[in-house]
Enzyme design. Structure first.
Site, PDB file in Angstrom:
ATOM      1  N   HIS A  98       1.829  -7.440   6.615  1.00  0.00           N
ATOM      2  CA  HIS A  98       1.697  -7.301   8.060  1.00  0.00           C
ATOM      3  C   HIS A  98       2.911  -7.954   8.727  1.00  0.00           C
ATOM      4  CE1 HIS A  98      -2.421  -5.802   7.948  1.00  0.00           C
ATOM      5  NE2 HIS A  98      -2.742  -6.774   7.108  1.00  0.00           N
ATOM      6  N   HIS A 108       0.536  -0.988   2.415  1.00  0.00           N
ATOM      7  CA  HIS A 108      -0.453  -1.373   1.399  1.00  0.00           C
ATOM      8  C   HIS A 108      -0.138  -0.616   0.119  1.00  0.00           C
ATOM      9  CE1 HIS A 108      -4.067   0.222  -0.730  1.00  0.00           C
ATOM     10  NE2 HIS A 108      -4.324  -1.068  -0.852  1.00  0.00           N
TER      11      HIS A 108
END
Length: 308
Positions: A98, A108
């Site tokens: 993030h 991800h």
């Protein structure tokens, strides 16, 4: 043979974890990963590596785990009900990043291996690979999406022309927030229950996807890290992070597997962003970059052949 499978995969994944952490630390410039080794009472353990408040990455994690148990959790046998109650080994590396800057996408990835040893001499070991990588931009750029998907395609091509379109579509289908009727991001690759061509071929496929993850993501970090932003962009990022949380807590198979198998909660919830906002019935204004994310980028597209 099961031990050989496990040792080969474990060696690759533990080295891969170190490679990723070194690359992300170099890209960040100041942030460092903290390593946290843990053991699981039921069998196995892992190493969680977490970075917080770096120059680029607000929060991130690269986790390795190797757990074992007497009964496969329901999330792992959903497509193979005959395996319910069988012992298992599960190895994997999971990655979430993030960034501070809303113009850098969240990303991800995970790469995993399951092995359910034979119960008797009359049966065979059952194993498969799974994983992939996906991208969650807050502000869309067509050239970034094209680069991301062309790199994903390149990872698949040595193993067959059919694999990229198959697992690209599977990724679009999987990372979809049903209760919002919208995609989480622009997708990538998602595969599961993969044992095509035998162990060496299937292991090679997983490695190829893993090895293409950094070339897919780091150029986007470098390109967008100096893009100036104001409170408006940051607030939108926090709002969209709420979608990320909703998906991970409601639908994500990895999260469900970790919870059902008695996994380490700190490592399982590493994927959640450090700060999030929810607003009641908020909608972006028409013809804004925020609206374009919904109308253009969160719709499944053939990015490899896109002429935008």
């Amino acid at each position: 043979m099961p031990k050989l499978y496990i040792h080969s995969v474990k060696d690759y994944l533990t080295n891969y974890q170190s490679t990723l952490c070194n690359a992300f630390e170099e890209a960040d410039g100041s942030g460092k990963f903290i390593a946290d080794q843990w053991e699981r009472k039921e069998g196995g353990g892992g190493i969680s590596k977490v970075i917080e408040n770096g120059s680029i990455f607000e929060k991130g994690g690269v986790n390795f785990s190797h757990i074992q148990g007497a009964n496969l959790p329901a999330s792992a046998t959903a497509t193979r009900p005959a395996l319910a109650g069988r012992s298992f080994h599960a190895l994997g590396v999971s990655v979430v990043l993030h960034p501070h800057n809303p113009y850098i996408p969240t990303t991800h990835a995970n790469f995993r291996f399951f092995l359910a040893p034979a119960l008797s001499k009359d049966e065979t070991d059952i194993w498969w690979f799974g994983g992939g990588f996906d991208l969650t931009p807050y502000y869309g750029f067509a050239e970034d999406a094209i680069h991301w998907h062309k790199t994903a395609q390149k990872a698949c091509l040595p193993f067959g022309n059919h694999l990229y379109p198959k697992y690209k579509e599977e990724c679009d289908r999987y990372f979809f927030i049903k209760h919002r009727n919208e995609a989480r991001g622009i997708g990538g690759l998602f595969f599961d229950d993969f044992n095509e061509g035998g162990f060496e071929n299937a292991f090679g496929f997983m490695q190829s996807l893993a090895d293409h993850f950094l070339p897919a993501y780091l150029p986007l970090v470098q390109k967008r890290k100096k893009t100036p932003y104001q409170q408006r962009e940051k607030k939108f990022q926090l709002y969209r992070r709420g979608r990320y949380v909703e998906f991970n807590l409601i639908y994500d198979r990895g999260t469900l597997f970790g919870l059902q198998s008695g996994g380490r909660i700190e490592s399982i919830l590493m994927s959640l962003p450090p700060s999030v906002e929810w607003k009641y019935d908020w909608k972006p204004k028409a013809n804004t970059p925020e609206a374009q994310l919904y109308t253009f980028f969160l719709k499944p597209r053939d990015w490899v052949n896109d002429k935008s």
